[in-house]
Structure formats: C-alpha cells, structure tokens
Design a protein around this motif. Structure first.
Motif, mmCIF file in Angstrom:
data_model
loop_
_atom_site.group_PDB
_atom_site.id
_atom_site.type_symbol
_atom_site.label_atom_id
_atom_site.label_comp_id
_atom_site.label_asym_id
_atom_site.label_seq_id
_atom_site.Cartn_x
_atom_site.Cartn_y
_atom_site.Cartn_z
ATOM 1 N N SER A 23 0.833 -1.190 0.000
ATOM 2 C CA SER A 23 0.000 0.000 0.000
ATOM 3 C C SER A 23 0.864 1.234 0.000
ATOM 4 O O SER A 23 1.950 1.257 0.553
ATOM 5 C CB SER A 23 -0.898 0.003 1.233
ATOM 6 N N ALA A 24 0.354 2.286 -0.625
ATOM 7 C CA ALA A 24 1.077 3.551 -0.632
ATOM 8 C C ALA A 24 0.755 4.377 0.592
ATOM 9 O O ALA A 24 1.281 5.462 0.783
ATOM 10 C CB ALA A 24 0.716 4.346 -1.901
ATOM 11 N N LEU A 25 -0.150 3.875 1.427
ATOM 12 C CA LEU A 25 -0.544 4.602 2.623
ATOM 13 C C LEU A 25 0.638 4.738 3.559
ATOM 14 O O LEU A 25 1.283 3.776 3.905
ATOM 15 C CB LEU A 25 -1.675 3.858 3.334
ATOM 16 N N ALA A 26 0.932 5.927 3.981
ATOM 17 C CA ALA A 26 2.087 6.168 4.846
ATOM 18 C C ALA A 26 1.819 5.649 6.239
ATOM 19 O O ALA A 26 0.746 5.844 6.801
ATOM 20 C CB ALA A 26 2.392 7.662 4.904
ATOM 21 N N ILE A 27 2.814 4.975 6.810
ATOM 22 C CA ILE A 27 2.686 4.470 8.164
ATOM 23 C C ILE A 27 2.567 5.628 9.147
ATOM 24 O O ILE A 27 2.039 5.487 10.237
ATOM 25 C CB ILE A 27 3.896 3.590 8.514
ATOM 26 N N GLY A 28 3.029 6.807 8.739
ATOM 27 C CA GLY A 28 2.924 7.963 9.628
ATOM 28 C C GLY A 28 1.500 8.256 10.028
ATOM 29 O O GLY A 28 1.252 8.925 11.033
ATOM 30 N N ALA A 29 0.518 7.760 9.246
ATOM 31 C CA ALA A 29 -0.891 7.975 9.605
ATOM 32 C C ALA A 29 -1.212 7.341 10.934
ATOM 33 O O ALA A 29 -2.127 7.763 11.641
ATOM 34 C CB ALA A 29 -1.805 7.394 8.530
ATOM 35 N N ILE A 32 -1.311 9.574 13.959
ATOM 36 C CA ILE A 32 -2.549 10.326 14.169
ATOM 37 C C ILE A 32 -3.569 9.465 14.892
ATOM 38 O O ILE A 32 -4.237 9.901 15.834
ATOM 39 C CB ILE A 32 -3.118 10.784 12.814
ATOM 40 N N LEU A 33 -3.673 8.201 14.462
ATOM 41 C CA LEU A 33 -4.682 7.311 15.023
ATOM 42 C C LEU A 33 -4.364 6.924 16.454
ATOM 43 O O LEU A 33 -5.254 6.781 17.278
ATOM 44 C CB LEU A 33 -4.794 6.054 14.160
ATOM 45 N N THR A 34 -3.073 6.731 16.769
ATOM 46 C CA THR A 34 -2.718 6.324 18.120
ATOM 47 C C THR A 34 -2.547 7.509 19.044
ATOM 48 O O THR A 34 -2.476 7.363 20.255
ATOM 49 C CB THR A 34 -1.406 5.519 18.113
ATOM 50 N N GLY A 35 -2.445 8.705 18.462
ATOM 51 C CA GLY A 35 -2.309 9.902 19.287
ATOM 52 C C GLY A 35 -0.953 10.004 19.939
ATOM 53 O O GLY A 35 -0.803 10.671 20.956
ATOM 54 N N CYS A 36 0.077 9.349 19.360
ATOM 55 C CA CYS A 36 1.408 9.349 19.965
ATOM 56 C C CYS A 36 2.334 10.243 19.177
ATOM 57 O O CYS A 36 2.244 10.352 17.963
ATOM 58 C CB CYS A 36 1.992 7.940 19.994
ATOM 59 N N ALA A 37 3.271 10.838 19.861
ATOM 60 C CA ALA A 37 4.266 11.655 19.211
ATOM 61 C C ALA A 37 5.464 10.824 18.784
ATOM 62 O O ALA A 37 6.412 11.326 18.225
ATOM 63 C CB ALA A 37 4.719 12.767 20.141
ATOM 64 N N GLY A 38 5.435 9.538 19.075
ATOM 65 C CA GLY A 38 6.553 8.668 18.727
ATOM 66 C C GLY A 38 7.555 8.606 19.843
ATOM 67 O O GLY A 38 7.416 9.229 20.890
ATOM 68 N N GLY A 39 8.608 7.861 19.634
ATOM 69 C CA GLY A 39 9.636 7.731 20.655
ATOM 70 C C GLY A 39 10.460 6.517 20.364
ATOM 71 O O GLY A 39 9.956 5.492 19.954
ATOM 72 N N GLY A 40 11.753 6.633 20.557
ATOM 73 C CA GLY A 40 12.639 5.526 20.255
ATOM 74 C C GLY A 40 12.578 4.454 21.302
ATOM 75 O O GLY A 40 11.955 4.599 22.349
ATOM 76 N N GLU A 41 13.258 3.339 21.008
ATOM 77 C CA GLU A 41 13.314 2.251 21.958
ATOM 78 C C GLU A 41 14.106 2.680 23.188
ATOM 79 O O GLU A 41 15.051 3.446 23.110
ATOM 80 C CB GLU A 41 13.974 1.028 21.325
ATOM 81 N N GLN A 42 13.740 2.173 24.302
ATOM 82 C CA GLN A 42 14.357 2.556 25.562
ATOM 83 C C GLN A 42 14.931 1.333 26.253
ATOM 84 O O GLN A 42 14.249 0.334 26.444
ATOM 85 C CB GLN A 42 13.292 3.210 26.458
ATOM 86 N N ASP A 382 -3.691 -4.340 5.710
ATOM 87 C CA ASP A 382 -3.341 -3.371 6.748
ATOM 88 C C ASP A 382 -3.834 -1.986 6.365
ATOM 89 O O ASP A 382 -4.420 -1.262 7.185
ATOM 90 C CB ASP A 382 -1.817 -3.314 6.934
ATOM 91 N N ALA A 383 -3.573 -1.612 5.122
ATOM 92 C CA ALA A 383 -3.983 -0.299 4.648
ATOM 93 C C ALA A 383 -5.496 -0.137 4.693
ATOM 94 O O ALA A 383 -6.019 0.945 5.001
ATOM 95 C CB ALA A 383 -3.467 -0.074 3.225
ATOM 96 N N GLN A 384 -6.199 -1.220 4.402
ATOM 97 C CA GLN A 384 -7.662 -1.184 4.426
ATOM 98 C C GLN A 384 -8.168 -0.928 5.849
ATOM 99 O O GLN A 384 -9.101 -0.145 6.065
ATOM 100 C CB GLN A 384 -8.203 -2.517 3.900
ATOM 101 N N ILE A 385 -7.549 -1.582 6.821
ATOM 102 C CA ILE A 385 -7.933 -1.376 8.221
ATOM 103 C C ILE A 385 -7.629 0.047 8.652
ATOM 104 O O ILE A 385 -8.446 0.712 9.293
ATOM 105 C CB ILE A 385 -7.206 -2.386 9.130
ATOM 106 N N LEU A 386 -6.436 0.525 8.300
ATOM 107 C CA LEU A 386 -6.049 1.894 8.657
ATOM 108 C C LEU A 386 -6.998 2.921 8.053
ATOM 109 O O LEU A 386 -7.391 3.881 8.712
ATOM 110 C CB LEU A 386 -4.621 2.170 8.187
ATOM 111 N N GLU A 390 -9.304 5.479 10.167
ATOM 112 C CA GLU A 390 -9.203 6.917 9.954
ATOM 113 C C GLU A 390 -10.565 7.509 9.578
ATOM 114 O O GLU A 390 -10.937 8.592 10.032
ATOM 115 C CB GLU A 390 -8.177 7.209 8.856
ATOM 116 N N GLU A 391 -11.318 6.753 8.784
ATOM 117 C CA GLU A 391 -12.638 7.222 8.339
ATOM 118 C C GLU A 391 -13.602 7.405 9.510
ATOM 119 O O GLU A 391 -14.406 8.339 9.528
ATOM 120 C CB GLU A 391 -13.217 6.220 7.343
ATOM 121 N N VAL A 392 -13.540 6.514 10.493
ATOM 122 C CA VAL A 392 -14.521 6.555 11.578
ATOM 123 C C VAL A 392 -14.038 7.359 12.793
ATOM 124 O O VAL A 392 -14.803 7.524 13.743
ATOM 125 C CB VAL A 392 -14.900 5.132 12.048
#
Length: 444
Positions: A23-29, A32-42, A382-386, A390-392
């Motif tokens: 899928s061309a859908l960016a994983i960065g989406a 938005i869905l998880t509401g996380c700013a990201g973060g490396g492994e600790q 995966d892209a279909q689920i994402l 996002e739609e809902v």
C-alpha cells in the motif's frame, strides 16, 4: 491447544512471517490514530541476570494465524534472550477463559497472558495479576503509547493490563459473493431496519447455493455491538457501577433476533454449530458479518479467501453512532509468576518492538505503541484497516465500558442466553429476565 510444549519442538515447526509493502498509505498515519508523538526504543534501567535460565508460560486466545505470528515473534525474543524460554498455549475465546478461571482458582496462571477489558477488574481486583505500574519506565516503556490506552488497563488507579492495540467494530462485506448473488452492497448510512431487510434479501438469493449462503449471523448475540446500540439510544452498559439500561431495552434488542431467525435472514444456530469454530464469513457461507476491523486478515485468510470491505455498523441517527475505540489484546502478568521482571520484559517486547509490529501488522488492531507501528510496512489489508479506522475517527461518539468486576460474566451470560433466543427455546422477555438476574449477582 498447546502450540509449544518444549522449545526445541516449537522452534522446529514455527515459521517466520514476512509482511511486504502492499500500500502507498504512509505508516505515519498511525501516529494520528494512536495519538502518539513517537519515541525511540528505551533500554530498561533494571538489570536482569543474562545467565539465569528462565522459563515463562504465555497463553492467548485466537486462531492458528495469530499463533503463527506469536511464535514468529517469540523466535526473535528468544534469540535476543537465549536464557529465556517461552512455552505457549492458545485456545478459542470461550475455552481460553474457562482455562484461565480454573488456573486463577489454583493460583497457577501463565506468567504472561492475554487480558480482555471484560475480565480486567475481576483479575486485577482479586489479586490474580500484578500491577504493571512498578515496571513502567524501567522494564516496560509506555512513552510511545497513547496515555488513554494505558489508563484503559487501570483498576482503582493501578494498571493491570497493557494494551497492545486498539480497534473498532465494522461491518464486513463479501462484495464478489454479493455480486454473484445479484444483491447490491448498501451505500452510505444503513439503518437497523434496512440492515435486517438486506440480510433477508441476501439469504433469499443464496438459498439455492450448496451450501446455502445467508445474509449474516445473528448479530444480536454480539455483546459489544449491543453496547454500541445502547449508545445509539442514549444509554450505556454501565453507569456508576450499575447497569445503565432497563430490561425493556434488552427485550427490544433480542426481539430483533426472533424476526431475523423466523425470516431466515441469518444463519441458523444449527448450521453455526456444525461449522465447529470455522468462521462462516471466511468460509463463504455468510456474505456479511459484524466484527472487529482488525479481524479482516483472519476472515480474508479463510477457506473461501473472501474479498472483504469494511463499513460502519448500522445506526439510525447520523449524529449518534455509539461507536467507540476499544483497547485490544491487553497483556498481564500473573501474581503467581516466579519471574515477574522477565515477564515484564517480554510484555515490553510484544507491545513495543518494531519487528513484532511488522509480524502482526494490523491483525491485532492498530498498534498501541508508535514504535511497534514504525516497524510495519503496510500490506493491502493493513492499509484497508487503517483507512477504515481513519474514516470513523471523527464518528466515535460512544465510550468503551469501564472495567468493573463482573463485566466478563455479563458477556459470557449474554452470549449464552442470546444463543437460546436464536434457537427459539426462550423468548426475548424470558431471556432478559434471566440475564438481569445474572447481572445483579455479577455486579454485586
């Protein structure tokens, strides 16, 4: 069902999953869905003896597809931690909790096991699982997890289960099968009455097939869908520790079952029993079903390999869908575990590791951890689920029920009693009386 009684045997029959980009859908989406700013492994601050030989028992509910994914993930964990052996077992949801309840009574629960919101308060409140808070920031990294999903695992301000994912309910359509039957897929909002009529139309069109194709299964047996329907009525399952609706509301819901079964709109209970655990949607014997969006790969990998699409479940008022985000596949540590620190490290791996994210994709739901999400190269499914999630997102006006003691019992009795309604051995009124009596005992 035991998938791995001994490490040497389990390793010999496991195979790795490789999810490829589809899928061309960016994983960065996902951020938005998880509401996380990201973060490396600790790296955990706690030091565990790398030479101490440890065996952890790990149990989950699910099908063979989930088992293969878990086993592939465990291969990676054991390679990185050669002193830790993971012994596994899994079963269907009902059998799984029967086994856990028996083990809880004898204090012999697996070191790590999948937890569901419905059982969280019972296991946490009665001391069967340990608070995970003591391991946060040390052995378990929660920096990349939406705080609301962390809080969802709390009972009395202590976290007893950590979500590895989240998901929403969806209606799944087998478009090619419907086209073959000459039935058009509904577009846009579908009301409950329109949905029932559609199911009846599909069943009538599929009656001549061998085996017969039905519109769907009796959705009134779905506990979480009932909660969405309650939300659409301005009600809730639990309100201030008590039931937030009346018997008449449950009668209204189960009365739909009577009509569905009398008109042949849904698969008969007898046929459902004959399938013996095989998904009716995956085998092509129903054209639609309502389930969690992350089950899309599971159904798509069924015997009939159906091509499925995701749309929202029925609702009568476009401004009141009752939909909510459910924390999914929580993980807990048994109070009887002799190695809780190692168990915590294993949970951190299952929730946060990007390689685990790549193995599971969206099959567990949208990853709770952004670091796990970062490992995914989205497949088409995966892209279909994402895309659906996002739609809902802006239509989630309902709320997941709080983790209260007895919630699991409410679900078990709901499913059992609703089956009697579908079989026609009890009326909706009698069934509602039975369930409310059980509910009063469960909630204390």
């Amino acid at each position: 069902m035991t998938s791995r009684a001994f490490k040497s045997v389990g390793a010999a029959r496991r195979r790795r999953f490789a999810l490829t980009a589809g899928s061309a859908l960016a994983i960065g989406a996902m951020a938005i869905l998880t509401g996380c700013a990201g973060g490396g492994e600790q790296e955990p601050a706690a030091t565990l003896d790398p030479d101490e030989e440890v065996t952890l028992n790990f149990a989950w509910w699910g099908d063979a597809s989930r088992a293969e994914r878990y086993e592939a993930a465990i291969d990676i964990f054991e390679k990185a931690n050669p002193n830790i052996t993971i012994q596994t077992s899994f079963a269907g949801f009902g059998d799984y909790w029967t086994a856990r309840n028996t083990e809880a009574a004898s204090r012999s629960l697996p070191d790590v096991f999948q937890m569901d919101l419905a059982y969280l308060a019972e296991y946490g409140g009665f001391g069967h699982v340990v608070p995970l808070d003591d391991y946060f920031g040390d052995l378990i990294n929660v920096d990349a997890i939406d705080p609301s999903l962390v809080d969802a695992g709390a009972v009395d301000d202590e976290v007893f289960g950590l979500s590895s994912s989240s998901s929403t309910l969806a209606t799944l359509f087998n478009g090619p099968l419907l086209e073959q039957l000459g039935v058009e897929v509904p577009e846009g909002q579908v009301t409950w009455d329109e949905w029932d009529e559609f199911l009846a139309e599909v069943s009538a069109a599929g009656a001549a097939n061998d085996p017969a194709v039905y519109g769907g299964q009796d959705y009134t047996q779905y506990f979480w869908l009932f909660q969405i329907w309650l939300g659409q009525q301005g009600l809730s399952l639990i309100e201030d520790g008590e039931l937030g609706f009346d018997k008449s509301d449950l009668v209204d819901w189960w009365s739909r079952s009577t009509v569905l079964n009398e008109t042949g709109a849904v698969m008969p209970q007898e046929r459902k029993a004959q399938l013996d655990g095989v998904d009716a949607l995956g085998s092509g014997e129903v054209a639609t079903d309502v389930s969690w969006a992350n089950f899309l790969p599971r159904f798509s990998e069924g015997p009939a390999a159906p091509e499925l699409s995701l749309v929202m479940p029925p609702y009568d008022d476009e401004d009141n869908t009752g939909m909510f985000l459910k924390p999914g596949l929580m993980l807990s540590i048994a109070a009887n575990s002799e190695h809780p620190e190692h168990a915590a490290k294993f949970i951190d791996f299952l929730v946060n590791d990007p390689e685990v994210g790549a193995i599971f994709g969206m099959s567990r739901g949208v990853p709770a951890s952004q670091t796990a999400a970062d490992g995914i190269e989205a497949t088409e499914l995966d892209a279909q689920i994402l895309a659906y999630q996002e739609e809902v997102t802006d239509k989630l006006d309902g709320a997941s029920p709080p983790a209260v003691k007895g919630l699991g019992t409410l679900e078990q009795t709901f499913v059992a009693i609703s089956g009697d309604v579908s079989y026609g051995v009890t009326t909706p009124d009698e069934a509602a009386d039975r369930w409310f009596a059980e509910a009063e005992i469960a909630l204390g």
